[in-house]
Design a protein around this motif. Structure first.
Motif, mmCIF file in Angstrom:
data_model
loop_
_atom_site.group_PDB
_atom_site.id
_atom_site.type_symbol
_atom_site.label_atom_id
_atom_site.label_comp_id
_atom_site.label_asym_id
_atom_site.label_seq_id
_atom_site.Cartn_x
_atom_site.Cartn_y
_atom_site.Cartn_z
ATOM 1 N N LEU A 269 0.840 -1.368 0.119
ATOM 2 C CA LEU A 269 -0.004 -0.017 -0.089
ATOM 3 C C LEU A 269 0.863 1.122 -0.005
ATOM 4 N N MET A 270 2.191 1.366 0.781
ATOM 5 C CA MET A 270 2.875 2.249 0.706
ATOM 6 C C MET A 270 3.837 2.324 -0.500
ATOM 7 N N LEU A 271 4.275 1.405 -0.947
ATOM 8 C CA LEU A 271 5.271 1.414 -2.188
ATOM 9 C C LEU A 271 4.359 1.638 -3.275
ATOM 10 N N CYS A 272 3.254 1.070 -3.830
ATOM 11 C CA CYS A 272 2.577 1.154 -4.941
ATOM 12 C C CYS A 272 2.159 2.585 -5.418
ATOM 13 N N ILE A 273 1.620 2.992 -4.326
ATOM 14 C CA ILE A 273 1.099 4.519 -4.542
ATOM 15 C C ILE A 273 2.098 5.468 -5.331
ATOM 16 N N GLY A 274 3.292 5.184 -4.867
ATOM 17 C CA GLY A 274 4.441 5.761 -5.435
ATOM 18 C C GLY A 274 4.616 5.258 -6.736
ATOM 19 N N THR A 275 5.059 3.861 -6.958
ATOM 20 C CA THR A 275 5.137 3.141 -8.235
ATOM 21 C C THR A 275 4.287 3.504 -9.097
ATOM 22 N N LEU A 276 2.951 3.490 -8.906
ATOM 23 C CA LEU A 276 1.894 3.914 -9.956
ATOM 24 C C LEU A 276 1.522 5.307 -10.301
ATOM 25 N N TYR A 277 1.771 5.830 -9.283
ATOM 26 C CA TYR A 277 0.963 7.634 -9.387
ATOM 27 C C TYR A 277 2.106 8.773 -9.173
ATOM 28 N N THR B 165 -0.249 -8.826 -3.828
ATOM 29 C CA THR B 165 -1.267 -8.744 -4.794
ATOM 30 C C THR B 165 -2.641 -7.783 -4.653
ATOM 31 N N VAL B 166 -3.154 -8.066 -3.413
ATOM 32 C CA VAL B 166 -4.291 -7.617 -3.078
ATOM 33 C C VAL B 166 -3.987 -6.066 -2.855
ATOM 34 N N GLY B 167 -2.699 -5.739 -2.186
ATOM 35 C CA GLY B 167 -2.378 -4.336 -2.236
ATOM 36 C C GLY B 167 -2.194 -3.660 -3.476
ATOM 37 N N PHE C 196 -6.892 4.397 -5.432
ATOM 38 C CA PHE C 196 -6.164 5.749 -5.336
ATOM 39 C C PHE C 196 -6.775 6.876 -6.160
ATOM 40 N N MET C 197 -6.819 6.780 -7.306
ATOM 41 C CA MET C 197 -7.356 7.877 -8.091
ATOM 42 C C MET C 197 -8.810 8.142 -7.801
ATOM 43 N N PRO C 198 -9.894 7.254 -7.619
ATOM 44 C CA PRO C 198 -11.138 7.521 -7.339
ATOM 45 C C PRO C 198 -11.156 8.590 -5.991
ATOM 46 N N VAL C 199 -10.299 8.334 -5.022
ATOM 47 C CA VAL C 199 -10.171 9.115 -3.776
ATOM 48 C C VAL C 199 -9.435 10.463 -4.258
ATOM 49 N N GLN C 200 -8.447 10.711 -5.080
ATOM 50 C CA GLN C 200 -7.878 11.782 -5.634
ATOM 51 C C GLN C 200 -8.895 12.467 -6.407
ATOM 52 N N SER C 201 -9.669 12.036 -7.123
ATOM 53 C CA SER C 201 -10.905 12.597 -7.804
ATOM 54 C C SER C 201 -11.905 13.415 -7.180
ATOM 55 N N LEU C 202 -12.092 12.849 -5.911
ATOM 56 C CA LEU C 202 -13.048 13.504 -5.048
ATOM 57 C C LEU C 202 -12.711 15.098 -4.774
ATOM 58 N N PHE C 203 -11.408 15.482 -4.802
ATOM 59 C CA PHE C 203 -11.213 16.904 -4.842
ATOM 60 C C PHE C 203 -11.300 17.657 -6.017
ATOM 61 N N VAL D 194 -4.180 13.747 0.198
ATOM 62 C CA VAL D 194 -5.119 12.965 1.007
ATOM 63 C C VAL D 194 -5.049 11.430 0.562
ATOM 64 N N ALA D 195 -5.212 11.050 -0.426
ATOM 65 C CA ALA D 195 -5.088 9.704 -1.023
ATOM 66 C C ALA D 195 -3.863 9.101 -0.543
ATOM 67 N N ALA D 196 -2.779 9.787 -0.752
ATOM 68 C CA ALA D 196 -1.371 9.142 0.078
ATOM 69 C C ALA D 196 -1.420 9.009 1.281
ATOM 70 N N LEU D 197 -1.858 9.978 2.035
ATOM 71 C CA LEU D 197 -2.071 9.791 3.367
ATOM 72 C C LEU D 197 -3.044 8.657 3.880
ATOM 73 N N LEU D 198 -4.199 8.552 3.192
ATOM 74 C CA LEU D 198 -5.183 7.562 3.578
ATOM 75 C C LEU D 198 -4.352 6.093 3.387
ATOM 76 N N PHE D 199 -3.719 6.004 2.125
ATOM 77 C CA PHE D 199 -3.146 4.430 1.761
ATOM 78 C C PHE D 199 -1.975 4.241 2.742
ATOM 79 N N ALA D 200 -0.952 5.263 3.253
ATOM 80 C CA ALA D 200 -0.093 5.094 3.816
ATOM 81 C C ALA D 200 -0.299 4.823 5.297
ATOM 82 N N THR D 201 -1.502 5.598 5.892
ATOM 83 C CA THR D 201 -1.931 5.133 7.254
ATOM 84 C C THR D 201 -2.536 3.760 7.418
ATOM 85 N N CYS D 202 -3.137 3.325 6.167
ATOM 86 C CA CYS D 202 -3.648 1.819 6.446
ATOM 87 C C CYS D 202 -2.540 0.923 6.182
ATOM 88 N N GLY D 203 -1.345 1.334 5.409
ATOM 89 C CA GLY D 203 -0.107 0.435 5.286
ATOM 90 C C GLY D 203 0.440 0.239 6.786
#
Length: 473
Positions: free
Chosen positions: A29-37, A164-166, A174-181, A191-200
């Motif tokens: 969750l913490m790694l892939c937000i950076g890898t993908l976005y 795989t689930v992560g 990630f992008m649906p959360v980002q697109s809320l703003f 906000v999306a990064a904070l949410l995923f990093a906290t869960c991670g």
């Protein structure tokens, strides 16, 4: 060491396996937000040229490869371990700065391009440093949890399932959360990064509290770990060296395939929306494969299952190259290939602890940290090159963005996504098939030998010399 049970038959609870899987779920969750976005954030929100993002990725990944080695030195240098164990404290404490830096990477600023690039590079390198401390400790912990090869295969499967689930959650969530703003995309990224990093972070803490180190073994007083000894750990350990070479091929192939598929769906199949369906089905096939790994290993053994996965992968890519011209056939053959990768990627992690035991049997010194981080060094080099090479490859085949591609470029895209990964998978299969000799029977002998050696308190060199002719690896 725990002598209450035979270490080769001790079973782990489902709860502990699940907790271990949560570790790779959280770290991904913490790694892939950076890898993908992160590259998209650099270009769209920071206004950086895409080439700069590629350079940052290359530099940071090479830096992380060496921080992995330093982590191995640190782990093998530990002398005083408390009730938490040798590896678990790093999972608990290093996960906090990983989460903080993962979030900080998505903070927008109005500095000059030079300053933006410097900040982004430093943050990415810091992320790599703390991630090494957390994730290398997590992976190197397996030999301390269990000596049962079947249970190690189970842990590897739970780990791959969590990863795989992560990845899937980051891909679809990630992008649906980002697109809320709406109107404030930079804040959305943060906000999306904070949410995923906290869960991670909470998932890593779950892993820390749910697993137990039963076989904590420290290197002898006279043993002084070092980066060069991590390299020696690879070259003096034939099964590990073979595994590193095979893994370098498979990881590069997997990353090239992921990088090129967006271009293939857009320009060859003319259906960019197919990518989301592709991600859903391919991750589903990987999850099914992961669930089948323990049973397949129990019946056929790790090496045969590994080679079978590579065969499925190569076959899927060959079929796709010749007949994957429609969306349905592309997804069908891709699912076959990704199903094969599930066995390969799961067993990559299950085979490493076996090489740790081999190294102890051969040298008399147990160095989980050096062996594991020597292995991850090859993975990071492979990831660095696989992250940078697709851009060069696209240039070579004459790719021009957002226009109709020439027939030569379309053929080049098909070769990049199918023939290159297929060739690398075949090289990995030949390498493992001919040179990896650490099968289940030899492994059982080695564990029995190590256990007997410790009970008798014999000199490792003497025992190895007496038995060297019995097991040749």
């Amino acid at each position: 060491m725990n002598h209450n049970h035979d270490p080769l038959t001790l079973k782990l609870s489902l709860r502990e396996k699940f907790a271990y899987g949560m570790g790779d779920f959280g770290s991904n969750l913490m790694l892939c937000i950076g890898t993908l976005y992160l590259l998209k954030f650099y270009t769209d929100e920071l206004g950086m040229p895409a080439f700069y993002g590629g350079i940052i990725f290359l530099v940071a990944k090479f830096f992380t490869a060496f921080t992995d080695m330093l982590t191995g030195v640190l782990l093998d240098s530990r002398r005083n371990t408390g009730t938490a164990g040798k590896f678990r404290p790093f999972i608990l404490y290093a996960s906090v700065p990983v989460a903080l830096v993962a979030t900080a990477q998505f903070m927008a600023n109005d500095f000059s391009l030079t300053m933006k690039t410097a900040i982004a590079t430093v943050l990415f390198m810091m992320f790599g440093l703390f991630y090494s401390l957390m994730n290398c400790s997590y992976g190197a912990m397996v030999p301390a949890i269990t000596k049962n090869p079947q249970e190690r295969a189970h842990l590897a499967a739970w780990r791959q399932g969590g990863a795989t689930v992560g990845l899937l959650l980051c891909t679809v969530g990630f992008m649906p959360v980002q697109s809320l703003f709406v109107g404030r995309p930079s804040l959305g990224y943060l906000v999306a990064a904070l949410l995923f990093a906290t869960c991670g972070l909470f998932c890593m803490w779950w892993c820390y509290s749910g697993v137990k180190e039963r076989y904590v073994e420290l290197a002898p007083e006279g043993h002084k770990p070092g980066i060069m000894k991590s390299f020696y750990a690879i070259f003096r350990n034939p099964p590990l060296l073979v595994l590193c070479i095979a893994n370098l091929c498979t990881l590069a192939a997997f990353n090239i395939k992921l990088a090129i598929q967006v271009y293939y769906t857009q320009y060859v199949l003319n259906d960019i929306h197919l990518l989301s369906w592709m991600g859903f089905f391919s991750m589903g096939c990987i999850l099914v494969g992961v669930l089948l790994v323990p049973g397949a290993v129990k019946r056929f053994g790790k090496k045969k299952v590994y080679l079978g996965g590579l065969a499925l992968w190569a076959l899927g890519d060959i079929l796709n190259f010749f007949w994957g011209s429609s969306s349905l056939l592309f997804i069908t053959f891709s699912c076959m290939a990704f199903f094969g990768t599930a066995f390969v990627n799961s067993l990559n992690w299950a085979l490493v602890p076996d090489t740790v035991d081999y190294g102890e049997w051969k040298t008399g010194i147990r160095t989980e940290g050096s062996v594991y981080t020597g292995y991850t060094f090859s993975r990071k080099i492979s990831a660095a090159l696989a992250g940078f090479l697709p851009g060069i490859m696209l240039t070579q085949i004459g790719y021009v963005p957002n226009v109709e591609q020439s027939s030569t470029t379309l053929l080049g895209l098909r070769q990049l996504i199918f023939l290159w990964p297929c060739s690398l998978a075949i090289i990995a299969a030949l390498t493992m098939g001919f040179f990896y000799k650490l099968n289940e029977q030899r492994f059982a002998f080695i564990i029995e030998e190590i256990t007997h050696r410790k009970k008798q308190n014999m000199a490792p060199e003497v025992k190895t010399e007496n038995k060297e002719s019995a097991v040749t690896l």
